[in-house]
Motif scaffolding. Structure first.
Motif, PDB file in Angstrom:
ATOM      1  N   GLY A 135       0.826  -1.206   0.000  1.00  0.00           N
ATOM      2  CA  GLY A 135       0.000   0.000   0.000  1.00  0.00           C
ATOM      3  C   GLY A 135       0.859   1.254   0.000  1.00  0.00           C
ATOM      4  N   PRO A 136       0.244   2.388  -0.282  1.00  0.00           N
ATOM      5  CA  PRO A 136       1.001   3.648  -0.303  1.00  0.00           C
ATOM      6  C   PRO A 136       1.305   4.154   1.111  1.00  0.00           C
ATOM      7  CG  PRO A 136      -1.305   4.025  -0.867  1.00  0.00           C
ATOM      8  CD  PRO A 136      -1.171   2.562  -0.621  1.00  0.00           C
ATOM      9  N   TYR A 137       2.155   5.200   1.172  1.00  0.00           N
ATOM     10  CA  TYR A 137       2.557   5.705   2.491  1.00  0.00           C
ATOM     11  C   TYR A 137       1.705   6.895   2.950  1.00  0.00           C
ATOM     12  CZ  TYR A 137       6.567   2.779   1.537  1.00  0.00           C
ATOM     13  OH  TYR A 137       7.362   1.709   1.242  1.00  0.00           O
ATOM     14  N   ASP A 138       0.787   7.315   2.073  1.00  0.00           N
ATOM     15  CA  ASP A 138       0.053   8.534   2.419  1.00  0.00           C
ATOM     16  C   ASP A 138      -1.457   8.371   2.270  1.00  0.00           C
ATOM     17  OD1 ASP A 138       0.009   8.226  -0.241  1.00  0.00           O
ATOM     18  OD2 ASP A 138       0.795  10.208  -0.765  1.00  0.00           O
ATOM     19  N   SER A 139      -1.923   7.103   2.266  1.00  0.00           N
ATOM     20  CA  SER A 139      -3.388   6.984   2.196  1.00  0.00           C
ATOM     21  C   SER A 139      -3.859   5.994   3.256  1.00  0.00           C
ATOM     22  CB  SER A 139      -3.831   6.557   0.791  1.00  0.00           C
ATOM     23  OG  SER A 139      -4.081   5.177   0.780  1.00  0.00           O
TER      24      SER A 139
END
Ligand SMILES: NC(=O)C1=CN([C@@H]2O[C@H](COP(=O)(O)OP(=O)(O)OC[C@H]3O[C@@H](n4cnc5c(N)ncnc54)[C@H](OP(=O)(O)O)[C@@H]3O)[C@@H](O)[C@H]2O)C=CC1
Ligand SMILES: O=C1O[C@H](COP(=O)(O)O)[C@@H](O)[C@H](O)[C@H]1O
Length: 539
Positions: free
Chosen positions: A120-124
């Motif tokens: 997964g992303p680091y900002d969502s």
């Protein structure tokens, strides 16, 4: 168990095993209490270099030695790269173990089964919610009551993403309640900022989300065996107490050398340089707080341990208070006491600009303005692509007054602490040359760990520090105020370097670095011993 040696009549060394002499009051004083309950370790940036080379191997070694109980522990990798659980396991497998060792192979297979991967992303929030669900499922499967579960987040990531990742953890992944001793802790790697301002900004951003007691700033040099030995050595030995001051010590050197260059990390390195990568942290300080910042900056940390006053107890806060005090006594660095270098070929890396002034080598002298150290130069030296790989602390004593043997030219007394490789402590001293003549010669009293502690495996720095974070012992981590003072010392110099006001001198790879560095040492009063070299004993 420790091994002890005694010389037998035959001249052979006999190795005897005895129980470790453990001082329980030390354990109590240092404030760590045993903890149990479900433990989830999330390695964020699991697809990266640090994770595969250091973090997972350290976790595996802890597992192998019984420090991570398979009935309590689960490990989660998280990163943007799309991988299956099995693909992550395949990536790290080769870094964990000697494949031919059958005993380790069994442990390896058990360990790998504890690992799950979430992408997964680091900002969502979406990715972190999935991570939270995976952790919760594990906690439920272990029948862990909510209040006792422990969650450790290890940020093996570039610092640019720390703020968003910390925010996501705080929003989505916190341990739901702590009434039965559960916790959430964050481990942060270095470099923590690029200068005073950026470090403070980062500290404030993370400080708004987590208590200092939850943040562990890692400096892996603080986990090295002989760095950990410094306090014992200095404060438990009558030998050293009266000598450890300006009346007896001429100069102190803290040296880090590598015999390889930036090797694929040129892009990262060019932004930071050797002072931020090694000197400002590893060589200078020696610990900061419970967001765990894993910093790998050895020089400053090591200097703190060499120069600090005796803490009033072994409580982490008392030790860290003393470290901060000594850093606060360091006077501003002058350009005359700095030599920078850059190895030839460094700019061939396509990620390094052709006109880069980034130092890959630096020698700098720090001066401590206090009663103990006034006038004693602390020489910090670090370099890449040099002629050897080693890290050591070298305390050089003053000449003997009224020397009737006229032996000062052979060399001064030196106490050397070899952090790596071949951990050792040795004292260089002058003795009578064996034989009929009255001649003096340089020799040494040598405590080489490989020989003295046969069969004792020395833990990797990361192993020890990760275990400390699980135990909640912040002694060997960097506290926010410590980090701040460390940046205060180096920021003016770093800004002058960034503006190109202090230039890096080219040096040949595989050399000692620029000759100007040796000249600076000589000017500072360091006297090199010629014709004598310490060779680590072989078994
Ligand atoms: N490598 C080492 O030997 C050492 C590293 N450190 C420190 O540890 C941390 C991690 O280092 P290392 O593993 O080498 O770093 P990497 O460059 O390998 O990055 C780790 C992971 O972070 C993700 N990532 C990389 N760049 C970015 C970016 N710009 N934005 C968002 N995500 C990114 C990638 O995962 P994905 O794309 O899959 O999300 C990558 O696999 C750093 O702070 C470093 O300074 C400290 C000591 C030694
Ligand atoms: O933090 C870092 O440390 C390594 C050296 O660590 P060591 O334990 O092998 O001495 C260094 O290579 C790297 O540049 C730096 O970021």
């Amino acid at each position: 168990m420790l091994t002890f040696e005694c010389k037998m009549g035959s001249g052979q060394w006999h190795v005897e095993r005895r129980s470790t002499l453990r001082n329980d009051s030390f354990v109590k004083e240092s404030g760590s209490a045993p903890e149990t309950g479900c433990l989830s370790i999330a390695v964020l940036g699991a697809s990266g270099d640090l994770a595969k080379k250091k973090t997972f191997p350290a976790l595996f070694n802890l597992f192998r030695q019984g420090f991570l109980n398979p009935d309590e522990v689960h490990i989660f990798g998280y990163a943007r790269t799309k991988l299956s659980d099995e693909e992550l396991r395949d990536r790290i497998r080769g870094y964990l173990v000697d494949q031919k060792n059958a005993e380790q192979a069994e442990a390896l297979s058990k360990f790998l089964h504890l690992i799950k991967y979430v992408s997964g992303p680091y900002d969502s929030e979406e990715g972190f919610q999935r991570l939270d669900r995976a952790i919760s499922e594990h906690e439920i499967s272990k029948n862990s009551s909510e209040g006792s579960s422990r969650r450790l987040f290890y940020l093996a990531l570039p610092p640019s993403v720390y703020p968003s990742v910390c925010k996501m953890i705080k929003t989505c992944c916190m341990n739901k309640c702590t009434d039965l001793g559960g916790w959430t802790r964050i481990v942060v790697e270095k470099p923590f900022g690029k200068d005073l301002e950026s470090a403070e900004q980062l500290s404030s951003q993370i400080g708004e989300l987590f208590d200092e007691s939850q943040i562990y700033r890692i400096d892996h040099y603080l986990g090295k065996e002989l760095v950990q030995n410094m306090l014992v050595l200095r404060f438990a030995n009558r030998f050293f107490l009266p000598l450890w001051n300006r009346d007896n010590i001429e100069n102190v050197q803290i040296v880090f050398r590598e015999d390889f260059g930036t090797e694929g990390r040129g892009g990262y390195f060019d932004e930071y340089g050797i002072i931020r990568d090694i000197i400002q942290n590893h060589l200078l300080q020696a610990s900061v707080s419970e967001i765990i910042f894993m910093t790998t900056e050895p020089s400053i940390k090591v200097l703190c341990l060499v120069a600090m006053e005796k803490p009033i107890s072994l409580k982490p806060e008392h030790i860290r208070d003393e470290k901060v005090k000594v850093l606060q006594s360091v006077v501003p660095i002058t350009d005359e006491e700095v030599v920078l270098g850059q190895y030839e070929g460094y700019r061939d890396d396509p990620t390094v600009p052709d006109d880069s002034n980034t130092p890959t080598f630096a020698t700098t002298i720090l001066r401590i303005h206090n009663e103990r150290w006034e006038g004693v130069p602390f020489i910090l030296k670090a370099g890449k692509a040099l002629n050897s790989r080693k890290a050591e602390i070298r305390i050089q004593f003053k000449d003997v007054p009224g020397d009737i043997f006229r032996c000062t030219k052979q060399g001064r007394n030196e106490f050397v602490i070899r952090l790596q490789p071949s951990e050792a402590m040795y004292m260089k001293l002058t003795v009578k040359q064996p034989g009929l003549e009255m001649q003096t010669v340089q020799s040494e009293l040598d405590l080489s760990y490989g020989q003295r502690y046969q069969g004792v495996s020395i833990p990797e720095a990361y192993e020890r520090l990760i275990l400390d974070t699980i135990k909640g012992d912040q002694q060997h981590f960097v506290r926010r105020d410590e980090l701040k003072v460390a940046w205060e010392i180096f920021t003016p110099l770093l800004h002058r370097i960034d503006k190109g006001e202090v230039k890096s001198i080219p040096y040949e790879p595989g050399s000692r670095g620029p000759k100007e560095a040796d000249q600076l040492l000589e000017k500072a009063g360091y006297l090199q011993t010629h014709g004598y070299i310490w060779i680590p004993p072989t078994l």
